[in-house]
Design an enzyme around this catalytic site. Structure first.
Site, PDB file in Angstrom:
ATOM      1  N   LYS A 185      -7.258  -3.639   3.321  1.00 25.95           N
ATOM      2  CA  LYS A 185      -5.908  -3.940   2.836  1.00 25.95           C
ATOM      3  C   LYS A 185      -5.930  -3.974   1.312  1.00 25.95           C
ATOM      4  CE  LYS A 185      -1.907  -6.582   4.271  1.00 25.95           C
ATOM      5  NZ  LYS A 185      -1.399  -7.674   5.143  1.00 25.95           N
ATOM      6  N   THR A 218      -2.173 -11.572   3.682  1.00 25.14           N
ATOM      7  CA  THR A 218      -0.941 -12.333   3.869  1.00 25.14           C
ATOM      8  C   THR A 218      -1.124 -13.189   5.108  1.00 25.14           C
ATOM      9  OG1 THR A 218       0.292 -10.471   2.936  1.00 25.14           O
ATOM     10  CG2 THR A 218       1.560 -12.193   4.028  1.00 25.14           C
ATOM     11  N   GLU A 221       0.286   3.788  11.821  1.00 25.45           N
ATOM     12  CA  GLU A 221       0.678   2.383  11.830  1.00 25.45           C
ATOM     13  C   GLU A 221       2.147   2.265  11.465  1.00 25.45           C
ATOM     14  OE1 GLU A 221      -1.667   0.563   8.768  1.00 25.45           O
ATOM     15  OE2 GLU A 221      -0.879   1.882   7.204  1.00 25.45           O
TER      16      GLU A 221
END
Length: 278
Positions: A149, A35, A182
């Site tokens: 990711k 992203t 995270e």
């Protein structure tokens, strides 16, 4: 809820508004994504995003050649020509292969390239600061996938609802042993004794672009440490970060006010990472 309208979409260089079925991306989350923020200078941190895609493709054994990389860059250039204001570009690579169930033939696989361009609408709390809460949803632990990711992000999806239900901006995920990993959409950075630290990601989590750049900068060194939620509650300052929001100060952790990062130090960190070059 504000939805970000899609401005354009390309699948394997062709305009589209739908994903063909069957798709291993849909069925199994068999792929990767990035992203990215598009500014007036172009794709921010482009080389970092493309490098992470390449690393992830290798980890997942996706078919990904130098020609694939060049074709992806051509697709990106095509979309960026249409951008007149800040935007978000989502790049997804998905395995395209015949097979029964989970199985596929690696000799005949291809990799689909899905590019989606959205309006960029930064949240007001990027400037004012974030309220962070601890989510009961644990981070998914898998050493084979840690750091990349990939498309399997259900833990983050569920954790986002924790933040929503508690009227917070971000939710903190810990692993099955209670160590901080995270945020649901960000990496975590905290200051202790004048030293900035971030959790290790050997078992779970995403090695985000901001985290990677800070670790690689060699300036105002970022250390890696095992962190418990209690460490964050007693920190000298706490930040969250990703490629869209940059670095954002955390004002409250589980409704407890936190000391804020010094504005001068924060500006210096942003400069080192390259967040002030747009």
């Amino acid at each position: 809820m504000r939805l970000n309208p899609m401005l354009a979409c390309l699948l394997n260089s062709q305009p589209t508004d739908q994903l063909p079925l069957p798709s291993r991306m849909l069925a199994f989350g068999d792929g990767l994504f990035e992203t990215c923020l598009v500014t007036r200078q172009g794709l921010r941190f482009a080389s970092d995003h493309l490098q992470r895609l390449q690393e992830g493709a290798a980890r997942l054994n996706l078919a990904w050649t130098g020609q694939d990389q060049r074709t992806l860059q051509s697709d990106i250039d095509t979309l960026l020509k249409t951008v007149e204001a800040p935007a978000v570009l989502k790049i997804t690579l998905g395995r395209h292969a015949a097979g029964r169930g989970y199985d596929y033939d690696p000799a005949t696989q291809q990799t689909d390239r899905l590019l989606q361009l959205f309006e960029y609408r930064p949240a007001s709390w990027y400037e004012s600061g974030a309220r962070l809460v601890t989510s009961p949803i644990p981070a998914s632990v898998n050493v084979a996938l840690a750091g990349i990711k990939h498309l399997n992000r259900l833990d983050s999806v569920l954790a986002r609802q924790t933040a929503r239900s508690l009227q917070a901006h971000e939710a903190l995920l810990c692993d099955d042993q209670g160590w901080v990993v995270e945020g649901s959409m960000s990496n975590v950075f905290y200051c202790r004794g004048g030293q900035w630290l971030t959790p290790g990601l050997k078992r779970a989590g995403v090695n985000g672009i901001i985290r990677r750049r800070w670790l690689d900068s060699g300036q105002q060194a970022l250390g890696i440490a095992d962190i418990r939620p209690d460490d964050l509650a007693s920190c000298e300052a706490l930040l969250i970060g990703n490629a869209l929001m940059g670095l954002v100060r955390v004002t409250h952790f589980n409704d407890v006010p936190l000391p804020l990062a010094d504005p001068t130090e924060l500006a210096s960190l942003q400069h080192r990472i390259g967040l002030n070059l747009d």
